[in-house]
Scaffold this active site. Structure first.
Site: not given
Ligand code: NAD
Length: 415
Positions: A68, A92, A104, A188, A219, A350
């Site tokens: 997953k 996790k 992943k 999240t 997000n 999820s």
């Molecule tokens: P997203 O694409 O919605 O947002 C990512 C954010 O990070 C954006 O605002 C982008 O501008 C910013 N960003 C990217 N590179 C950057 C940098 N170098 N400096 C500053 N900001 C930067 O992605 P998300 O879903 O919010 O995921 C963010 C993190 O959380 C990732 O590591 C992802 O693996 C993790 N995550 C997400 C979820 C989920 O449900 N969406 C769950 C668990 C973990």
């Protein structure tokens, strides 16, 4: 020599193996993924050109259930990044006691450079290429950085047509119209906020008026920030990939910053009336109670760990802190709530989506969020108590609890 981000996972793992005894079989099983899948697929784009895309799917471990994990659309996606992200998913899911292993994947491209028609074609092409390797009881993808509910809908529809299976349980993070779960979008961020709330609770402190900053305003970061504000904390800094580092988001300006980001899908173009621009170092060294990295891996390294001026870090992103920084933060008395706990609200919801899809019985948002809160609170306290009992940090405690669960399953299979 493994890439730095995979070495980070191995160092975290070894720290746990130095402290707790596990069999050689368990140690070796955790160190490398079970399957490493690379697909190359051509896509005809709307400008008439055909481009070749490279996609990855890493299936790290399936001792506890189907693989997953998310699919990342980003120009820096690479094999070792997917390997670490898949391994953290194994941890996790085991930590949250979900019936899943870890996986992943992603495509190395910048989705912001393609129009909607092209994104649809790329997503559909990826789904076709992954078809032999995924499925509701085998490997269940979800969104990650750069991919969305819409992407999951496109991929799911290809999968349904190819498999003649009209159930929607082979992908999660879908839109509500396509079998998504209520509450998934904010899940999240909500999990992150619950961890912060419980942290202050076990320290006998109120959240009211405490300050926080967020790096990454997508997000996880934007919803996490909104929910922490709702719990009485004050957001004083936000940053995103456009290089916008903003401080002094105060006096009810947060709602306006949130609205700008929602409308523009980034912080670029924001009015200086709402916040003050600064450079990266000023941002990281600004004083606050809680710092939330919610962007990408390897953002808090030795330099940042030495300059950070916060009381606690809650890892919304996966792998934002490297092991050298971890040691410095520990010495400086800055607690870290690790990614595999802090952002596990996403995969937990999820899982709820998958259960609802499989049973064709759908829950209200209230039910989903109540179940999520129960899970996050119970797991937070398990990790916290284990850390206190063994005088270890919360990351090692989370790793121990996760690996112990997998080790017991491996042992029971051998009886
Ligand atoms: P997203 O694409 O919605 O947002 C990512 C954010 O990070 C954006 O605002 C982008 O501008 C910013 N960003 C990217 N590179 C950057 C940098 N170098 N400096 C500053 N900001 C930067 O992605 P998300 O879903 O919010 O995921 C963010 C993190 O959380 C990732 O590591 C992802 O693996 C993790 N995550 C997400 C979820 C989920 O449900 N969406 C769950 C668990 C973990």
């Amino acid at each position: 020599m493994p890439h730095k981000v995979y070495q980070l996972f191995l160092n975290q793992l070894n720290k746990c193996f130095d402290k707790f005894e596990f069999s050689k079989e368990v140690q070796l099983t955790m160190k490398q993924p079970k399957n490493e899948i690379i697909v190359n697929f051509p896509v005809k784009l709307s400008n008439g050109d055909t481009e070749l895309f490279k996609g990855y799917r890493i299936q790290h471990n399936d001792q506890l259930g189907p693989f997953k994990g998310g699919l990342r659309f980003h120009h820096e996606v690479h094999l070792d990044e997917c390997k670490s992200l898949a391994a953290w998913m194994t941890m996790k899911c085991a930590l949250q006691e979900l019936p899943y292993g870890g996986g992943k994947g992603g495509i190395k491209f910048n989705p912001r450079e393609y129009n909607e028609d092209d994104l649809r074609a790329i997503s559909r092409g990826f789904s076709k290429a992954l078809f032999p390797y995924i499925g509701e009881n085998v490997d269940i993808p979800a969104p990650d950085v750069g991919s969305t509910a819409q992407v999951m809908d496109w991929m799911n529809s290809v999968y349904q047509n190819m498999s003649h299976n009209k159930f929607s349980s082979s992908f999660t993070g879908k839109s509500l119209e396509n079998g998504g779960s209520k509450g998934r979008e904010q899940a999240t961020g909500l999990g992150v906020a619950y961890c912060v709330r419980e942290y202050f609770k076990v320290n006998n402190e109120s959240m009211e008026g405490k300050t926080f900053m967020v790096q990454g305003f997508g997000n996880v970061g934007s919803f996490g920030a909104k929910l922490l504000e709702g719990m009485g904390m004050k957001c004083i800094g936000v940053a995103d990939h456009t290089g916008h580092y903003l401080l002094n988001v105060e006096n009810n300006q947060f709602e306006k910053v949130f609205a700008h980001n929602k409308e523009n899908r980034c912080l670029a173009g924001i009015s200086t009336d709402l916040a003050t621009p600064c450079d990266r170092n000023t941002f990281f060294s600004n004083k606050c109670d809680v710092f939330v990295p919610a962007a990408l891996e390897l953002q808090i390294l030795e330099e940042e760990a030495k300059m950070m001026n916060c009381r606690m870090i809650v890892e919304g992103a996966n792998g934002p802190t490297d092991d050298v920084a971890d040691d410095i933060l520990l010495q400086r008395g800055i607690d870290v709530i690790p990614d595999i706990l802090a952002n596990s609200g996403g995969v937990t919801t999820s899982y709820f989506e998958w259960v609802q899809n499989k049973s064709s019985h759908y829950w209200s948002e209230k039910e989903v969020l109540a179940k999520l809160e129960d899970k996050m609170v119970e797991t937070f306290h398990r990790v916290w108590n284990c850390a206190k009992d063994n005088q270890i940090d919360m990351r090692t405690s989370s790793f121990y609890l996760a690996i112990d669960r997998i080790a017991k399953k491996i042992a029971s299979n051998q009886k």
